[in-house]
Design a protein around this motif. Structure first.
Motif, PDB file in Angstrom:
ATOM      1  N   ARG A 293       0.855  -1.376   0.158  1.00  0.00           N
ATOM      2  CA  ARG A 293       0.135  -0.040   0.050  1.00  0.00           C
ATOM      3  C   ARG A 293       0.944   1.220  -0.081  1.00  0.00           C
ATOM      4  O   ARG A 293       0.528   2.103  -0.679  1.00  0.00           O
TER       5      ARG A 293
ATOM      6  N   ASN B 269       0.686   3.901  -2.761  1.00  0.00           N
ATOM      7  CA  ASN B 269       0.326   5.249  -2.629  1.00  0.00           C
ATOM      8  C   ASN B 269       1.510   6.204  -3.343  1.00  0.00           C
ATOM      9  O   ASN B 269       1.054   7.329  -3.541  1.00  0.00           O
TER      10      ASN B 269
ATOM     11  N   GLU C  79      -3.759   3.541  -5.642  1.00  0.00           N
ATOM     12  CA  GLU C  79      -4.703   3.124  -4.520  1.00  0.00           C
ATOM     13  C   GLU C  79      -4.952   1.679  -4.693  1.00  0.00           C
ATOM     14  O   GLU C  79      -4.917   1.163  -5.651  1.00  0.00           O
TER      15      GLU C  79
END
Lengths: 1214, 166
Positions: A722, A726, A731
């Motif tokens: 993640r 990011n 996402e």
């Protein structure tokens, strides 16, 4: 009150206006807050907001205070004016009243005075008349007669005035006639002196002499007479008739009433005075007038009239009874004349009684009033002075005091009236107090209500402000928390070297230990266990460090162009090996519109998917894992639709995507070059509970903690994913999925390089009459491949097992051969309708080319049946091209057998687009070739020229032609290398295979390897890209290196770096020596130089190397490697350079730059590995920036160096 | 027979001596590791030593001694107090070299002081540098004596072994 209300409303409006203003300014604030919280902005915003909050607070307070002040002022003003007006009017009224009150006793006084003076005058006139009528008083009888007449006249007057106290007549001869009325017992007396003692003549002469000579002397003579020789008589009279009722009694002159004598009228005019008599307890007013004789030259007699002032006091009392209060009358000197009270006016203690001073009065109020007046106007009361005081405190009460001056000749008097304030203004005062109380309470109420209103009106604003302030404080707290977490991350990032080095040492030492032969089995098992644990620990460490690196912001994403598709294919290749063991199918499904080249950090992108797939594999015991990718789709609605479509029909979705893409591609191309790439990792594992969908991406979070026992892992993988996603502007989330398993969807924002979409070479394979029979094990992969091929115009058939394959084959070829047999087969093998229709449509294809992809897994490998199956298939060789899809663990006997039978096309699982495209292209080209040169008897040599170029695609298709062993060997070797690059796990296996497979060739190659510049130069054509890729995979797959460290060790006693020529540039002799020995132990030949310049020279083929060698103290080794020195001279090329970064003369960076500069144009790229003592990533970045390929930290780790060098030079050895 | 027995006994006693020496050597080495004079890099060095380079460790360590002594001399020269301005970059480079070579033989205490030294160099802290120089000298002489003892013991052991084998 009206103004108050108005003010109140205004205040409210104002508050509303301010709140409106605040509201209008909120969007700015919130916008600021919504932005990324950059420090400065944040602080600015917070200050702004806080100040706003305080200003609202202050404004509110100010409004309240103003309201309070306003209302207070109004109240006071109202009260004041009311009071003033009332008081004024009341005061004037009271003044009038007092004046009136005082007027009456004064009038009475006047009356008394007037009547007294009138009577006196009348008496005088009458006396004059009587005396004159008896002109000659020569005889006693005459005199008596005259006195009798006088008595009658006097009586008449006296009787007519009841208020008179007495009338006296004193003649000049000393005779006295007087009437007296005793007011106490209401008796009337006649008082007269003894007549016998008075001689007319004497008196007359004395009168004359008095007048003639001096009035003073005569006066004295009168008095002498009176005092010495007078005999007085008093006779009571009937008060009405005047008749004598009793006997005359002789009395002493002192006992008698006051008789006005000549002394009272010294200058012959009337005189007034206040006297006191013992008969009354009130003062008396007496007037005296002289009676002149006819010639008006001498005084014949003196008439005195006395009136009691008692009636004045009486009147005062009556008045006071009506109005309450006190009144009194004093003389100018301060003697009390009359009061409204009953207190005695005369002092009783002394004899004779005297008048009292007003200040000595027994009545307290009068006394205090008198004292007050005395104090205020001094001892001497000025004439015609009037005092009006409205508010005097006497004793306990408040009084009005008014004094009037009464100007009588010779008897000026002062009248004072004291009225209690209570009587006149008492009510008013009470009322005023009440009004004040009411006013104050009313205004209080208004203030309170006003405040409440203001509070309510401004509450919204203040609430918002409060919330904002809270938000700010929370943001502040969050910032602090983030900062502290940052510190932590930074600390970890800084610790990277310190943490990794000991781990590397542990693992390295364990490897050494494991390679030791003298270990017992038990020990070996233990050490292996330790090795596993250490690897796990290192992986965990790397994960944490990665994470902290990302979190601390030290991770700088590379921005380089890379082939996304190829990276992912490599990834799938890598994982497919792992999946095979799990009987899980790995499928790569990238849509055709994916941009071929994108810009970004390939290593990190690969890491993302590696982590995701790794995760999926962990939780998927069986089934499939699909990595899907498609280009763009910012629209969430169509995304959903897309998603649903996928659920229904995964393959159809591709078409939809393509269509959607066409729309969106235009849109995206307008915006920069940023493309949104969507990916999905779909597995059929145990799935994640929806409640954990968000939390799985947190650090150390696992969907089900119990799985840790089963699958291991730390829960860091997804967190890293993640963070990376990011960081790349994307996402990731878990998406709902039908059926078991997990569907992770993510998108990345990557720069597309140049053309957004690639032009596929599918044109070649479409419309070529290709018929592909996919006989593959995995359902998912097969169907996806088949759908994709069909979409691109290739006819496909599918078979999932051996029987199906045979059936189709028979059907296909037997029907084509003879339609008659077809019917028989129909009987024996009932064919599906769909298959039938397919067969029919195939028959329509003109000049079809059959391509049969056979999964080696379809053969029965457990027994020897597979050979027969192979023979069965071999019958179709002439009619169809066979492609063998091998597993990574397919045994060599099978491969040998295949090769023996002349099958040239083998491909490793998994089968994905690039491989298929390549194969089909191959087939098409071959066919075309055959058609062109049907008649010419030629070998397939030319076929392989394109093979080299084509195999730059990242596929591991290997072809081996029996006619061209050298070339095919080369190709094979190359493929092995590329395979290594993709998947380090495969190295050992491939190695093994190649060694077992063609040992003689290999040995031959090894011998020739150093002196085969031909092959080297050929290899170098791929070099730049390969090197680049290698570096990527190096950084990505560090851990894999370590994991497979064991398998990468030399097998069959061979040294891992055998035959490599390495240039070592290192100035520190110790390190130089250590590194040299290390490398030589690994089998490489090493040339060491002392600085960067020497390294550059050495590479440029200068003989500086030798010079250095002589200098350096490599005594023993030198002699031994003298033979290789000749080699150096003849072959001045190196396979690798180890470059220290900090060196004298020219440091590593400079040297690298120089080397790279000299390489420009030559197409050569020599791998350079940096040696540095710095452990931070910035150095790494710097190293890579100047053109180095990899990076080693000092102290040199044996294993790490080995694996790094291997990864960079693998292609040159075999 | 007696002579033979005697020889055997001698041999056995020699063997005992050898094992004892071996034990001593191992203990000494491990103490060096425990006290932090050496780290695993030294182990790696020993790993590298084989028949082709029987004297490898000694050679490397001697190299290190020479190098370090040269560097220390240069360092004390360049850090002389009389000197007006000290060339910190030069000092830094020298310390860096020393650090590299010390880390390569695994003399980690020297290496650690080197790191501190470099920090002082960055701060241009003359006093700190001088202090560190003293420390380095101290650590260096310590490690030198330790290593020399170690080598002596090894030599003795080797000699003893040689005598047995003979």
């Amino acid at each position: 009150m009206a103004t108050t209300k108005f003010r109140h409303v205004f205040g409210g409006l104002w508050g509303f206006a301010t709140s409106c203003k605040k509201n209008s300014s909120t969007p700015i604030g919130s916008r600021i807050l919504q932005r990324d919280v950059e420090k400065e902005e944040f602080q600015y915003a917070s200050i702004l907001c806080l100040s706003k909050y305080y200003s609202v607070f202050v404004v509110r307070l100010a409004i309240m205070v103003m309201l309070a002040i306003l209302i207070g002022l109004l109240t006071i003003l109202t009260w004041h004016f009311t009071k003033i007006y009332t008081t004024k009017s009341l005061n004037s009224l009271a003044y009038d009243l007092r004046y009136e009150l005082l007027q009456r006793p004064i009038l009475r006084m006047w009356n008394i005075l007037n009547s007294t003076s009138e009577i006196t005058m009348a008496q005088v006139k009458l006396s004059q008349y009587v005396i004159r009528s008896h002109g000659n008083l020569t005889t006693q009888e005459n005199q008596v007669e005259m006195y009798e007449a006088m008595r009658a006249v006097t009586w008449a007057l006296f009787a007519s005035r009841k208020a008179l106290n007495s009338i006296t007549v004193k003649y000049n001869n000393g005779f006295v006639q007087a009437f007296h009325r005793d007011l106490k017992d209401n008796n009337t007396f006649y008082i007269y002196s003894d007549l016998a003692n008075y001689s007319i003549g004497a008196s007359a002469s004395s009168y004359n002499s008095d007048i003639n000579y001096s009035s003073l002397s005569s006066q004295e003579s009168w008095n002498d007479h009176d005092n010495k020789s007078a005999v007085w008589y008093r006779q009571p009279l009937d008060p009405v008739t005047g008749e004598k009722i009793g006997k005359a009694m002789q009395i002493a002159p002192e006992d008698s009433i006051h008789i006005a004598g000549l002394s009272q009228v010294p200058d012959g005019v009337a005189s007034w005075r206040v006297v006191v008599s013992k008969f009354t307890d009130s003062p008396l007013l007496s007037a005296a007038l002289p009676v002149w004789d006819a010639s008006n030259k001498s005084i014949v007699a003196v008439v005195g009239v006395t009136t009691a002032l008692y009636s004045v006091g009486q009147l005062m009392k009556e008045l006071v009874e009506l109005h309450s209060g006190h009144m009194y009358l004093t003389s100018l000197e301060g003697y009390l004349l009359a009061t409204s009270t009953d207190v005695p006016l005369l002092t009783n203690s002394t004899k004779p009684p005297k008048l009292k001073m007003s200040v000595d009065c027994e009545n307290e109020v009068i006394r205090l009033g008198a004292e007050y007046l005395k104090k205020s106007s001094g001892n001497k009361f000025p004439p015609s002075h009037e005092v009006h005081v409205a508010n005097v405190r006497l004793g306990h009460d408040r009084y009005y005091i008014d004094s009037f001056f009464l100007n009588l000749k010779r008897l000026p008097m002062v009248g004072v009236i004291i009225i209690p304030r209570k009587h006149i203004l008492g009510q008013e005062d009470k009322r005023a107090f009440k009004t004040l109380v009411i006013l104050i309470s009313a205004s209080m109420c208004i203030i309170v209500i006003g405040w409440v209103c203001i509070l309510i009106l401004t509450n919204g604003v203040s609430k918002e402000m409060k919330l904002r302030a809270e938000l700010i404080s929370q943001l502040e707290a969050r910032r602090k928390a983030e900062a502290s977490s940052n510190y932590k991350s930074q600390f970890l990032a800084n610790m990277s070297h310190e943490l990794r080095t000991p781990m590397a040492a542990i693992i390295g030492l364990l490897d050494i230990l494991m390679s030791d032969d003298c270990l017992t089995n038990e020990q070996c098992a233990t050490v292996t266990q330790i090795r596993k644990c250490s690897t796990a620990l290192l992986r965990l460490l790397n994960n944490i460090l990665d994470l902290s690196k990302v979190e601390s912001g030290k991770l700088v994403l590379e921005d380089a162009e890379f082939d996304l598709g190829r990276e992912l294919e490599g990834l799938v290749d890598m994982f497919s090996v792992q999946c095979m063991n799990h009987s899980v199918e790995t499928v790569l499904d990238l849509s055709d519109d994916m941009p071929k080249l994108v810009r970004g950090d390939s290593a990190r992108v690969v890491q993302i998917f590696a982590n995701l797939i790794n995760n999926s594999i962990k939780f998927t015991p069986s089934g499939h894992i699909i990595l899907r990718g498609w280009f763009e789709n910012p629209n969430p609605c169509s995304d959903n639709a897309n998603h649903l479509m996928e659920e229904k029909n995964l393959q159809c979705a591709q078409k939809t995507r393509t269509r959607q893409h066409e729309n969106h591609a235009k849109r995206t191309s307008k915006r920069d070059n940023k493309a949104i790439l969507w990916f999905e990792v779909d597995d059929t594992g145990c799935g994640i509970d929806p409640s954990k969908w968000d939390s799985v991406f947190e650090s150390f979070e696992q969907a089900d903690p119990s799985t840790t026992r089963l699958h291991g892992g730390t829960g860091l993988g997804l967190c890293i994913v993640r963070s990376l996603v990011n960081k790349m502007g994307g996402e990731i989330k878990v998406v709902k999925k039908e059926g078991p398993g997990t569907l992770m969807r993510l998108y990345l924002r990557l720069d597309t390089a140049g053309d957004a979409t690639e032009q596929h070479c599918l044109v070649d394979i479409a419309n070529n009459g290709l018929v592909v029979l996919l006989a593959l094990h995995g359902n998912m992969g097969r169907s996806i491949t088949s759908k994709w091929l069909q979409k691109n115009g290739v006819f496909t058939m599918e078979a999932s097992e051996w029987n199906g394959l045979t059936q189709i084959l028979r059907e296909l070829f037997h029907t084509r051969n003879s339609a008659g047999i077809n019917n028989d087969f129909d009987l024996h093998y009932p064919i599906h309708e769909s298959l039938k229709s397919k067969l029919l449509s195939i028959q329509e294809i003109k000049n079809p080319v059959f391509v049969i992809a056979v999964d080696i897994g379809l053969l029965d490998l457990s027994t020897d049946i597979w050979k027969e199956q192979l023979n069965f298939l071999h019958r179709y060789v002439g009619r169809a091209k066979f492609i063998w899809v091998l597993n990574h663990d397919t045994s060599n006997t099978i491969k040998m057998e295949l090769r023996r039978k002349g099958y040239m096309m083998t491909v490793n699982k998994p089968l994905y687009k690039a491989k298929i495209v390549h194969i089909l292209e191959e087939v098409v080209k071959e066919r075309n070739h055959e058609m062109q040169k049907k008649n010419m008897d030629e070998l397939h040599e030319s076929d392989y020229t394109h093979c080299d170029a084509a195999s730059s695609d990242d596929s591991d298709i290997s072809e081996s032609g029996p006619c061209n062993p050298v070339k095919s060997e080369k190709v094979e070797q190359f493929h092995r290398l590329s395979l290594y690059r993709i998947n380090n796990c495969l190295i050992g296996l491939t190695d093994e295979h190649s060694e077992a497979n063609n040992t003689p060739k290999k040995e031959e190659l090894c011998q020739n390897n150093q002196n085969s510049p031909k092959s080297l130069s050929l290899e170098q054509d791929y070099f730049p890209r390969e090197a680049h890729q290698g570096e990527d995979s190096e950084s990505r797959g560090k851990e894999e290196h370590r994991i497979i460290g064991g398998s990468a060790r030399p097998v069959n006693g061979k040294k891992s770096l055998e035959g490599l020529r390495i240039l070592l540039a290192e100035d520190t002799p110790v390190i130089q020596r250590v590194a040299t020995i290390m490398l030589e132990k690994m089998g490489a030949s090493v040339v060491a130089v002392g600085d960067g310049q020497a390294a550059v020279d050495a590479l440029n083929g200068l003989l500086g190397v030798e010079d250095f060698r002589r200098d350096s103290n490599l005594n023993e080794r030198n002699t031994r490697s003298s033979s290789s020195q000749t080699e150096i001279l003849s072959f001045p090329s190196y396979d690798l350079v180890l470059m220290d970064c900090q060196m004298p003369k020219m440091d590593g960076y400079e040297a690298t730059k120089a080397i790279r500069k000299s390489e420009v144009g030559s197409g050569v790229h020599i791998p350079i590995v940096a040696l540095t003592a710095h452990a931070m990533s910035c150095d790494e970045a710097k190293c890579l920036e100047v053109g180095m390929d990899a990076y080693l930290t000092k102290p040199i780790d044996f294993k790490l160096m080995e694996s790094t060098i291997l990864s960079l030079t693998r292609r040159t050895i075999s | 027979m007696r002579e033979k027995e005697k020889e055997r006994k001698e041999e056995i006693s020699k063997m005992d001596v050898v094992t004892q020496m071996q034990r001593q050597l191992i203990q000494y080495t491990s103490s060096l590791f425990q006290e932090g004079f050496l780290d695993d890099q030294f182990n790696q060095l020993q790993q590298l030593q084989d028949e082709s380079n029987p004297e490898f460790v000694v050679e490397i360590v001697t190299l290190f001694f020479e190098d370090a002594e040269r560097l220390l001399n240069e360092l004390s020269k360049s850090l002389q107090v009389e000197q007006e301005s000290i060339d910190f970059r030069k000092v830094d480079a020298q310390v860096h070299q020393l650090k590299g070579s010390s880390s390569s033989i695994g003399a980690q205490r020297v290496q650690r002081v080197c790191i501190a030294f470099r920090n002082f160099c960055e701060q241009q802290n003359v006093e700190g540098c001088l202090k560190s120089l003293q420390e380095i000298k101290q650590e260096y002489s310590l490690v030198k004596t330790k290593l020399e003892t170690l080598f002596k013991m090894e030599k003795q052991l080797f000699a003893a072994r040689g005598s047995i084998s003979r």
